[in-house]
Structures are given as C-alpha cells and as structure tokens.
Design a protein around this motif. Structure first.
Motif, PDB file in Angstrom:
ATOM      1  N   LYS A   6       0.604  -1.206   0.034  1.00 17.02           N
ATOM      2  CA  LYS A   6      -0.043   0.055  -0.077  1.00 17.02           C
ATOM      3  C   LYS A   6       0.824   1.294  -0.233  1.00 17.02           C
ATOM      4  O   LYS A   6       0.651   2.098  -0.651  1.00 17.02           O
ATOM      5  N   GLU A   7       2.191   1.286   0.643  1.00 14.64           N
ATOM      6  CA  GLU A   7       2.896   2.345   0.911  1.00 14.64           C
ATOM      7  C   GLU A   7       3.523   2.708  -0.236  1.00 14.64           C
ATOM      8  O   GLU A   7       3.915   3.771  -0.691  1.00 14.64           O
ATOM      9  N   ILE A   8       3.729   1.429  -1.210  1.00 21.53           N
ATOM     10  CA  ILE A   8       4.322   1.889  -2.473  1.00 21.53           C
ATOM     11  C   ILE A   8       3.713   2.304  -3.360  1.00 21.53           C
ATOM     12  O   ILE A   8       3.968   3.261  -4.287  1.00 21.53           O
ATOM     13  N   ILE A   9       2.462   1.730  -3.400  1.00 18.30           N
ATOM     14  CA  ILE A   9       1.385   2.133  -4.638  1.00 18.30           C
ATOM     15  C   ILE A   9       1.051   3.749  -4.376  1.00 18.30           C
ATOM     16  O   ILE A   9       0.959   4.398  -5.320  1.00 18.30           O
ATOM     17  N   THR A  10       0.896   3.983  -3.284  1.00  9.25           N
ATOM     18  CA  THR A  10       0.289   5.483  -2.730  1.00  9.25           C
ATOM     19  C   THR A  10       1.693   6.502  -2.781  1.00  9.25           C
ATOM     20  O   THR A  10       1.503   7.607  -2.771  1.00  9.25           O
ATOM     21  N   GLY A  11       3.057   5.920  -2.955  1.00 11.20           N
ATOM     22  CA  GLY A  11       4.046   6.942  -3.050  1.00 11.20           C
ATOM     23  C   GLY A  11       4.577   7.003  -1.811  1.00 11.20           C
ATOM     24  O   GLY A  11       5.617   7.789  -1.821  1.00 11.20           O
ATOM     25  N   ASP A  12       4.254   6.646  -0.614  1.00  6.13           N
ATOM     26  CA  ASP A  12       4.610   6.906   0.684  1.00  6.13           C
ATOM     27  C   ASP A  12       6.202   6.145   0.842  1.00  6.13           C
ATOM     28  O   ASP A  12       7.060   6.566   1.473  1.00  6.13           O
ATOM     29  N   LEU A  13       6.512   5.171   0.232  1.00  9.96           N
ATOM     30  CA  LEU A  13       7.720   4.553  -0.097  1.00  9.96           C
ATOM     31  C   LEU A  13       8.056   4.875  -1.471  1.00  9.96           C
ATOM     32  O   LEU A  13       7.405   4.435  -2.563  1.00  9.96           O
ATOM     33  N   ALA A  14       9.262   5.562  -1.743  1.00  7.87           N
ATOM     34  CA  ALA A  14       9.540   6.236  -3.148  1.00  7.87           C
ATOM     35  C   ALA A  14      10.246   5.209  -3.899  1.00  7.87           C
ATOM     36  O   ALA A  14      11.143   4.122  -3.482  1.00  7.87           O
ATOM     37  N   PRO A  15      10.034   5.189  -5.136  1.00  9.33           N
ATOM     38  CA  PRO A  15      10.903   4.459  -6.056  1.00  9.33           C
ATOM     39  C   PRO A  15      12.497   4.687  -5.693  1.00  9.33           C
ATOM     40  O   PRO A  15      13.081   5.749  -5.623  1.00  9.33           O
ATOM     41  N   GLY A  16      13.213   3.506  -5.553  1.00 10.81           N
ATOM     42  CA  GLY A  16      14.493   3.380  -5.081  1.00 10.81           C
ATOM     43  C   GLY A  16      14.929   3.621  -3.637  1.00 10.81           C
ATOM     44  O   GLY A  16      16.079   3.406  -3.388  1.00 10.81           O
ATOM     45  N   GLN A  17      13.902   3.605  -2.594  1.00 15.85           N
ATOM     46  CA  GLN A  17      14.055   3.821  -1.404  1.00 15.85           C
ATOM     47  C   GLN A  17      14.497   2.381  -0.859  1.00 15.85           C
ATOM     48  O   GLN A  17      13.850   1.224  -1.244  1.00 15.85           O
TER      49      GLN A  17
END
Length: 220
Positions: free
Chosen positions: A20-31
């Motif tokens: 969910k956090e990846i999909i919403t952008g709370d976890l950013a690409p490359g993090q």
C-alpha cells in the motif's frame, strides 16, 4: 456459498502494508527497505520480514541489488512505457469484452461509477477522485467477465500506481481524463465494442505520455 478468505500471515500483513505504501508513493522508487528497521517497525523477526519482501519481489514492487539490499522498484523510462503499453492493450480487451458480455447489473455499475468519478473530478479531494477512477475501471473489468484478465491488469496496475498517483489529478490531466471517460462510458453503454476498445487504449496511452514526463523528471 462464498468461501471465507484465509487470514493473512504476519509476512502477508507486512507485505500488504508495504505494498500500500509503495502504491501510494509513501515509499518512493529506489528507497531502501532495511530488514532490521522493518523488523523493529512490525515487531517481527527477520523470517517474516524476508518472506514479505519475497512476496513483494514476486509482484515486481521491490528488487534486490548487490550491496544495496532490497529497494522499492525503480523502473527505467523504457520499462514504464512498456508496462503502460501492455496494460493499455489489456484494458482495451476488457472494454471490448465488457461491451459483449455486460449484464444490466454491470451496465448500472459502469454508469454509476462513471458519474461518481465525474463528480469527484470537479472537487479537490485527490484521494476520492483516485478511488472513484479505480471504481470506474473496476466496473469495466468486472463486466468483461474474465478473471484471468482482471488479475493481470491488477498486477500491472500495482506496478504503475506510484506513477499514476502523481499524474492522475494534475489540473490539465484531470480535464482531459474527464473527457476521455465521457467518450469511453458512451461507447461502453452503447455496446460499440471496437470504439470502446479504441477509447480505452487512447485513454491509457495519454496516461503513459504523462508518466513519461514524470519519469524523466525523476531521472529514472
């Protein structure tokens, strides 16, 4: 009789939260996703954390890289465009099948979700608009009556959602998407399968162009 869903394991719960956090952008690409920090956060040993990361890797949401560990997937511009091209074709098939197979229940669901999406587009609640947009597309998928197709579209959309989330509600994109939805809904409800498929393909294609601009700005 509907079979109740099995409760999630701890690994499944961790994976669902991170997804969910990846999909919403709370976890950013490359993090980077540090196993010890995740273990502390979820009060879990490394075994369920590693299993959760394996589940996310299987869906393409995270990758494992030497010396860096597990990272939120950071696709290249080319990969993003490839994914949008593929999901656009799948969505077009769903639109065509929906025209051919929809019941009156599906017809009402498509019309109602389209109206809800149109009303949400006129407001300022980004999350509401995204939910209504997803509901509209989900109604079309359901009308296609093809579970394998629905599952594949869902898996691809999860990988694209961080980019769609950023571009969906930009003012210039929002206005264009509303017009595209109007055309798409009209062709679906009239039963014009070729035109509905074409409208869907062009709609997703426009999202891809916006995602390309975003990807370049992020230097992916």
């Amino acid at each position: 009789m509907e079979i109740p869903a099995r409760p999630l394991t701890l690994a499944g719960e961790i994976a669902a939260t991170l997804e969910k956090e990846i999909i919403t952008g709370d976890l950013a690409p490359g993090q980077r996703l540090d196993e010890q920090m995740l273990g502390n956060r979820f009060n879990a040993s490394r075994t369920p954390v590693r299993e959760a990361l394996r589940l996310l890797a299987a869906s393409g949401l995270v990758t494992s890289e030497p010396r860096l560990g597990t990272l939120v997937s950071r696709p290249t511009v080319s990969e993003i465009m490839d994914l949008f091209e593929l999901v656009g074709e799948m969505e077009a098939v769903a639109a065509r099948l929906a025209c051919e197979r929809m019941t009156e229940h599906h017809r009402i669901a498509i019309a109602d979700s389209h109206e809800a999406c149109r009303l949400a587009a006129a407001g300022a609640d980004v999350d509401l608009y995204i939910r209504m947009n997803d509901l509209f597309h989900a109604a079309i998928h359901a009308a296609s009556d093809n579970r394998a197709l629905i599952a594949q579209i869902g898996a691809l959309n999860k990988r694209l959602m961080p980019y769609r989330h950023f571009i969906t509600f930009r003012p210039e994109r929002n206005q264009a998407a509303t017009q595209e939805h109007e055309l798409l809904a009209a062709k679906l409800l009239s039963g014009d399968a070729p035109a509905a498929a074409r409208a869907m393909r062009e709609h997703v294609g426009m999202l891809a162009e916006d995602a390309l601009v975003l990807a370049r700005s992020l230097k992916l």
